[in-house]
Design an enzyme around this catalytic site. Sequence first.
Site, short mmCIF file in Angstrom:
data_model
loop_
_atom_site.label_atom_id
_atom_site.label_comp_id
_atom_site.label_asym_id
_atom_site.label_seq_id
_atom_site.Cartn_x
_atom_site.Cartn_y
_atom_site.Cartn_z
N HIS A 96 0.87 -1.02 -0.06
CA HIS A 96 -0.02 0.12 0.17
C HIS A 96 0.82 1.19 0.08
O HIS A 96 0.55 2.14 -0.68
CB HIS A 96 -0.86 -0.12 1.21
CG HIS A 96 -1.83 1.09 1.38
ND1 HIS A 96 -3.17 1.14 1.08
CD2 HIS A 96 -1.64 2.63 1.67
CE1 HIS A 96 -3.83 2.32 1.19
NE2 HIS A 96 -2.77 3.14 1.78
N GLU A 97 1.78 1.51 0.92
CA GLU A 97 2.64 2.47 1.03
C GLU A 97 3.57 2.71 -0.14
O GLU A 97 4.15 3.88 -0.68
CB GLU A 97 3.30 2.41 2.29
CG GLU A 97 2.49 2.44 3.55
CD GLU A 97 1.42 3.46 3.82
OE1 GLU A 97 1.50 4.45 2.97
OE2 GLU A 97 0.31 3.24 4.35
N HIS A 100 1.81 4.73 -2.84
CA HIS A 100 2.16 6.02 -2.59
C HIS A 100 3.29 6.67 -2.95
O HIS A 100 3.43 7.69 -3.58
CB HIS A 100 1.81 6.49 -1.09
CG HIS A 100 0.47 6.18 -0.72
ND1 HIS A 100 -0.83 6.60 -1.26
CD2 HIS A 100 0.16 5.62 0.38
CE1 HIS A 100 -1.64 6.48 -0.42
NE2 HIS A 100 -1.35 5.64 0.53
#
Length: 194
Positions: A96-97, A100
Amino acid sequence: MEDAAAPNSGSDLNLGGKRGKSIEECQDMIQRSFRNPIVKFLMEQMEKSGCRVGDNFVKAVVCTGPVAGGFTKGRGITVCSNYLTIQDEVNQVVIHELIHAYDECRAKNLDWSNCAHHACSEIRAGHLSGDCHFKRELLRGFIKLRGHEQECIKRRVLKSLRGNPYCSEVAAKDAMEAVWDTCYNDTKPFDRAP
């Protein structure tokens, strides 16, 4: 003015008495996550896009709020050791990160204080990381057979944007709705959502 901290993953943590791991145990789990094919692919794509992913880019830390992790521009990814207990959770946070971080890498003008920019990256991370897979939602206690993925992503985007001091509740919802179609359908660096 300093950039706003980029989003925490805002995971819906069901702590249920869990204590999490020590920083050392979590750091070992992070190292194991680097063998995950999606993690490897995302890190390769960041390198290809000109963004160096150094040895200290993903770090285990003790967090004060019930979040799983976060990405901060210029600092990298943090994984909250005290809220994670199994390898799959660590893998999910790292994926997920990394999405980003990839967004920050490829969009040179990404402004985390801009609600639409932040919402777009959260939509992409929620969609491409598998955060809202049916099995994960079931384990969180959300049971819905149709439309669960998009509903989950929207819920998690708004939760993350609540942590952005530049986004009011109304601004967050408006921003998410304005960028939804474009960002949900943007699957880069993947050919399609994994």
